[in-house]
Design an enzyme around this catalytic site. Structure first.
Site: not given
Ligand code: PGA
Length: 223
Positions: A97, A146
């Site tokens: 992450h 992401e």
């Molecule tokens: P968020 O976080 O939905 O608050 O943007 C997603 C994540 O970081 O896994």
């Protein structure tokens, strides 16, 4: 219908009381979950055991994942949680992450080691990447795209443009032989369909909105 994954990433939120309340409320709202949806809950480590118990007691269709896994095997590594310990509780683990890369200085080498150790413990690694040309270690079949700039933006205003997400997801799939690509970053009940309708996307990871069980079940139902 294609298979869709809905991952709740609780980060370092929720204590025992809040977790029990979350399950009570989620149960009330999650009545008609599609058969081809898979829900994966990733709570903080100390809550894995409680969540495991609550899921089994209530026969809920929820799988568990950890938010990370140690880069070291079982041994003298104080504070680390190894694959051997995790495999009694989880089916999946998040790896890499952007918050861990940024605040805990996780490197591509550590991430590659986590992938290998997860696979060795029969835990499915779910790798998070923030760009198209990210390094994808061998054996990874689940990737979440992401972009860090899209995480937890106010009222989902700066979630990534869906066309851009589709282009990157399709590239990640074809270049790396990845089976499933998911999207993450400010997913909400309002924008979920913008992502689940994309041909190369098989679900989402949800941070902030997953803390509210009603909002999380809406995301699943609106997908
Ligand atoms: P968020 O976080 O939905 O608050 O943007 C997603 C994540 O970081 O896994």
């Amino acid at each position: 219908m294609k298979k869709q994954f809905f991952i709740a990433n609780w980060k370092s939120h929720q204590n025992v009381k809040e977790t029990k309340e979350w399950f009570d409320t989620f149960l009330m709202h999650a009545s008609d979950i599609q058969q081809d949806s898979e829900i994966i809950l990733c709570p903080p480590f100390p809550l894995l055991s409680l969540c495991h118990e609550l899921i089994h007691m209530r026969h809920l269709p929820i799988a568990l994942g950890s938010q990370t896994i140690s880069s070291f095997p079982e041994g003298s590594y104080t504070g680390e949680v190894s694959g051997k310990v995790l495999k009694d509780f989880v089916t999946y683990t998040l790896i890499g992450h952007s918050e861990r890369r940024r605040f805990l200085h996780e490197t591509d080498e550590m991430i590659a080691s986590q992938v290998q150790l997860a696979l060795a413990s029969n835990i499915t690694p779910i790798l998070l990447v923030g760009k198209k040309d990210a390094i994808i270690p061998k054996g990874v079949s689940f990737v979440i795209y992401e972009p860090p700039s899209a995480i937890s933006t106010s009222s989902g205003m700066h979630a990534e443009d869906p066309e851009e997400v589709e282009a990157i997801a399709s590239f990640l799939k074809h270049e790396n032989g990845v089976l499933y690509v998911l999207y993450g970053g400010s997913v909400s009940p309002e924008n979920i369909q913008d992502y689940t309708r994309l041909p190369s996307i098989h679900g989402v990871i949800v941070g902030k909105e997953s803390l509210d069980p009603q909002a999380f079940s809406k995301i699943i139902q609106h997908a």
